[in-house]
Design a protein around this motif. Structure first.
Motif, mmCIF file in Angstrom:
data_model
loop_
_atom_site.group_PDB
_atom_site.id
_atom_site.type_symbol
_atom_site.label_atom_id
_atom_site.label_comp_id
_atom_site.label_asym_id
_atom_site.label_seq_id
_atom_site.Cartn_x
_atom_site.Cartn_y
_atom_site.Cartn_z
ATOM 1 N N THR A 207 1.041 -1.201 -0.025
ATOM 2 C CA THR A 207 0.074 0.183 -0.096
ATOM 3 C C THR A 207 0.805 1.245 -0.154
ATOM 4 N N PHE A 208 1.859 1.424 0.708
ATOM 5 C CA PHE A 208 2.908 2.436 1.037
ATOM 6 C C PHE A 208 4.367 2.035 0.659
ATOM 7 N N PRO A 209 5.219 2.895 0.027
ATOM 8 C CA PRO A 209 4.587 4.405 -0.244
ATOM 9 C C PRO A 209 3.741 4.137 -1.468
ATOM 10 N N ILE A 210 2.814 5.240 -1.577
ATOM 11 C CA ILE A 210 1.981 5.310 -2.822
ATOM 12 C C ILE A 210 2.676 6.002 -4.002
ATOM 13 N N TRP A 211 2.875 4.937 -5.290
ATOM 14 C CA TRP A 211 3.631 5.307 -6.318
ATOM 15 C C TRP A 211 3.382 6.640 -7.113
ATOM 16 N N ASN A 212 1.908 6.952 -7.122
ATOM 17 C CA ASN A 212 1.568 7.903 -7.860
ATOM 18 C C ASN A 212 1.216 9.305 -7.171
ATOM 19 N N LEU A 213 1.849 9.244 -5.891
ATOM 20 C CA LEU A 213 1.786 10.781 -5.098
ATOM 21 C C LEU A 213 3.366 11.062 -5.244
ATOM 22 N N PRO A 214 3.431 12.535 -4.774
ATOM 23 C CA PRO A 214 4.749 13.014 -4.666
ATOM 24 C C PRO A 214 5.538 12.475 -3.667
ATOM 25 N N HIS A 217 4.700 14.107 -0.291
ATOM 26 C CA HIS A 217 3.256 13.908 0.070
ATOM 27 C C HIS A 217 3.503 13.533 1.531
ATOM 28 N N PRO A 218 2.554 14.164 2.496
ATOM 29 C CA PRO A 218 2.374 13.760 3.711
ATOM 30 C C PRO A 218 2.199 12.480 4.019
ATOM 31 N N ILE A 219 1.181 11.892 2.930
ATOM 32 C CA ILE A 219 1.064 10.365 3.149
ATOM 33 C C ILE A 219 2.182 9.329 3.002
ATOM 34 N N ASN A 220 2.978 9.755 2.010
ATOM 35 C CA ASN A 220 4.210 8.877 2.033
ATOM 36 C C ASN A 220 5.350 9.400 3.066
ATOM 37 N N LEU A 221 5.566 10.523 3.534
ATOM 38 C CA LEU A 221 6.307 10.827 4.802
ATOM 39 C C LEU A 221 5.713 10.115 5.900
ATOM 40 N N ALA A 222 4.593 9.845 6.280
ATOM 41 C CA ALA A 222 3.937 9.227 7.125
ATOM 42 C C ALA A 222 4.369 7.560 7.305
ATOM 43 N N TYR A 223 4.505 7.234 5.799
ATOM 44 C CA TYR A 223 4.954 5.705 5.710
ATOM 45 C C TYR A 223 6.255 5.665 6.411
ATOM 46 N N GLU A 224 7.209 6.635 5.792
ATOM 47 C CA GLU A 224 8.552 6.629 6.393
ATOM 48 C C GLU A 224 8.714 6.749 7.828
ATOM 49 N N ALA A 225 7.786 7.505 8.569
ATOM 50 C CA ALA A 225 7.876 7.517 9.895
ATOM 51 C C ALA A 225 7.204 6.327 10.336
ATOM 52 N N ALA A 226 6.329 5.810 9.799
ATOM 53 C CA ALA A 226 5.968 4.145 10.485
ATOM 54 C C ALA A 226 7.205 3.111 10.336
ATOM 55 N N GLY A 245 10.197 8.167 -18.621
ATOM 56 C CA GLY A 245 10.134 9.621 -18.291
ATOM 57 C C GLY A 245 9.096 9.875 -17.504
ATOM 58 N N VAL A 246 8.418 8.986 -16.591
ATOM 59 C CA VAL A 246 7.460 9.212 -15.592
ATOM 60 C C VAL A 246 8.111 9.256 -14.255
ATOM 61 N N THR A 247 7.790 10.138 -13.349
ATOM 62 C CA THR A 247 8.249 10.005 -11.943
ATOM 63 C C THR A 247 7.256 9.323 -11.235
ATOM 64 N N THR A 248 7.732 8.490 -10.321
ATOM 65 C CA THR A 248 7.027 7.464 -9.551
ATOM 66 C C THR A 248 7.920 7.342 -8.239
ATOM 67 N N VAL A 249 7.187 6.949 -7.024
ATOM 68 C CA VAL A 249 7.706 6.751 -5.853
ATOM 69 C C VAL A 249 7.922 5.215 -5.510
ATOM 70 N N ASN A 250 9.053 4.672 -4.972
ATOM 71 C CA ASN A 250 9.172 3.488 -4.439
ATOM 72 C C ASN A 250 10.083 3.564 -3.305
ATOM 73 N N TYR A 251 10.599 2.418 -2.655
ATOM 74 C CA TYR A 251 11.408 2.736 -1.473
ATOM 75 C C TYR A 251 12.638 1.986 -1.782
ATOM 76 N N ASN A 252 13.632 2.391 -0.960
ATOM 77 C CA ASN A 252 15.032 1.847 -1.153
ATOM 78 C C ASN A 252 15.314 0.506 -1.359
ATOM 79 N N ARG A 253 14.570 -0.275 -0.594
ATOM 80 C CA ARG A 253 14.860 -1.798 -0.470
ATOM 81 C C ARG A 253 14.587 -2.367 -1.948
ATOM 82 N N ASP A 254 13.385 -2.006 -2.379
ATOM 83 C CA ASP A 254 12.935 -2.474 -3.764
ATOM 84 C C ASP A 254 13.784 -1.879 -4.975
#
Length: 491
Positions: A207-214, A217-226, A245-254
């Protein structure tokens, strides 16, 4: 709390998207399921409107084509690793998960013990499961995993693992917690299926981080806090950016593991169907946000709650300073402080004025109710009664529980049970209130308000006992506490 997430749209869109992904591969899809399938309260807090059991309900829509494989790391069995949210060991949770799934009509095919190297505790657990007629498979530690690709993709790597017999096109691979070996289990199955001529695929559901949010974004920052204790870091997916050529969000381990995954896919199939870690995901949550600001505000409050949780863990010797520093940095990035949580400010001001332990709750309509420790009740127990009276429209001066009814309970605690604190805890005051409700209409009306506490915010000026914490959790209350212990035994 304002609704910011369309849960029904999510259930429909998510299940359809998973079905589409199964169709891309033909025979079978192994779906690595990250996060919590049951009681995903983090998601429900940062995405107001997301039901805690949404992922389970989504799976139930796929029950006719899905089976579940539960994975547990032998090392976690050996060291009796405990789930912090439930207070039970991972091996016990495997049985709990299986029972929960089956009660919902979902088929659990087997349990896999990963990182197996002859541990006696793992052997005992395997025997225990087999006595219950549960199929158990063993997956072994592979030297040099995940970088030694030639060994991993060989008869001495994945080839040594037991081949999990599955019968349905969607195989959901889940686990009690992180580090259990879900991804390796999926990849091992791809290797064996390929040898058997079965066309199978792999996808990841996080579910997190949500790939198509900046990224910030607070939702993705809350995931980092969790996940501050895991040191997870949200990152721009460089592979996706390069490929599309599209910006998306993932996390370091993946992102770090993707080149290895790419090589493993090529070793099994000759090519990788995915061009990026984002491609592997199937999460549709970002498409179901209907009020971004509501979700942003909820996420900011979650970061503050995580900050207090980390502070409390540090006092109890359970968290590192780095974990706390990371959450503090996230708060600075989002330009928030503990003063942004109204209930926290109200509680602190009350404690400073009275000089005794206090508590505060924010009720629907942003009403703040406070309490203090008294001769009869702890601050948390008093807070529950004050909040229930307010919700029921009962005047604050009304005594829901008569003092003469409290005295025998205090006598029991101190004289007969050897307790030192005669004040009633939250569980004890609720039992006393339920007894009073048999003969008193006010107590009955107050009891009927308990469901309305769900989702309310509570802050206490001191850390609570385990009993009080569990009661608030069962009531669905979001609790934080100042990192102050009223007493601490050294033995």
């Amino acid at each position: 709390m304002k609704i910011g997430f369309d849960n029904e749209k999510y259930l429909k869109m998510q299940s359809e998207h998973i079905k589409e992904r199964i169709g891309q591969f033909g025979d079978k899809l192994y779906l690595e399921f990250g996060g919590k399938l049951f009681d995903d309260y983090h998601a429900s807090r940062v995405l107001p409107g997301f039901a805690p059991d949404s992922k389970l309900r989504m799976l139930m829509q796929l029950s006719d084509c899905a089976e579940i494989v539960i994975v547990i790391n032998a090392a976690d069995i050996e060291k009796n690793k405990v789930r912090g949210d439930l207070g039970i060991t991972y091996d016990v949770d495997v049985l709990r998960l299986r029972d929960e799934f089956q009660e919902k009509g979902l088929y659990v095919g087997s349990v896999v013990i990963t990182h197996y190297s002859g541990q006696n505790s793992a052997d005992q657990f395997k025997a225990k499961l087999e006595k219950k007629n549960i199929k158990v498979y063993l997956h072994y530690t592979i030297e040099g995993y995940p970088s030694n690709i030639p060994l991993i993709v060989s008869k001495d790597g994945f080839g040594k693992n037991d081949y999990i017999k599955t019968t349905r096109p969607l195989v959901v691979v889940t686990a009690p917690g992180p580090g259990s070996g879900k991804m390796a289990t999926c990849l091992s199955q791809l290797y064996h299926d390929n040898l058997c001529g079965i066309k199978a695929g792999y996808a990841k559901f996080e579910t997190f981080p949500i790939w198509n949010l900046p990224l910030k974004h607070p939702i993705n920052l809350a995931y980092e806090a969790a996940t501050a204790d895991l040191n997870d870091i949200n990152m721009i997916d460089p592979f996706h950016l390069e490929a599309y050529g599209v910006t998306t969000v993932n996390y370091n381990r993946d992102i770090e593991i993707f080149p290895v995954l790419n090589a493993i896919f090529e070793g099994i199939y000759g090519e990788n169907p995915y061009k990026s870690p984002t491609d592997m995901g199937v999460n549709m949550a970002g498409n179901c946000i209907i009020d971004d600001e509501a979700c942003c505000e909820a996420s900011r409050m979650e970061i503050i709650r995580r900050y207090y949780a980390s502070l409390n863990k540090m006092v109890q010797d359970g968290a590192s300073e780095n974990e706390l520093y990371k959450i503090e940095l996230l708060m600075k990035q989002e330009k928030i402080s503990t003063d942004d949580r109204k209930v926290t400010v109200a509680c602190r001001q009350r404690a400073e004025k009275l000089g005794v332990p206090t508590a505060a709750i924010e009720l629907p309509g942003q009403r703040i109710i406070t309490s203090k420790t008294s001769d009869f009740l702890g601050a948390s127990a008093a807070l529950l009664l004050n909040a229930l009276k307010d919700l029921a429209g009962i005047d604050h001066s009304v005594k829901l529980i008569k003092p003469e009814a409290i005295a025998p309970i205090q006598d029991l605690k101190v004289r007969y049970l050897g307790g030192r604190n005669p004040r009633l805890h939250t569980d004890e005051v609720l039992i006393a209130l339920s007894l009073a409700a048999c003969t008193d209409d006010n107590a009955k009306y107050a009891m009927e308000q308990l469901p309305n506490l769900k989702g309310c915010q509570v802050h206490t000026s001191v850390m609570l006992s385990e009993v009080d914490v569990k009661i608030f959790k069962k009531l669905g209350v979001d609790l934080t506490s100042e990192p102050i212990q009223t007493s601490r035994k050294k033995y």
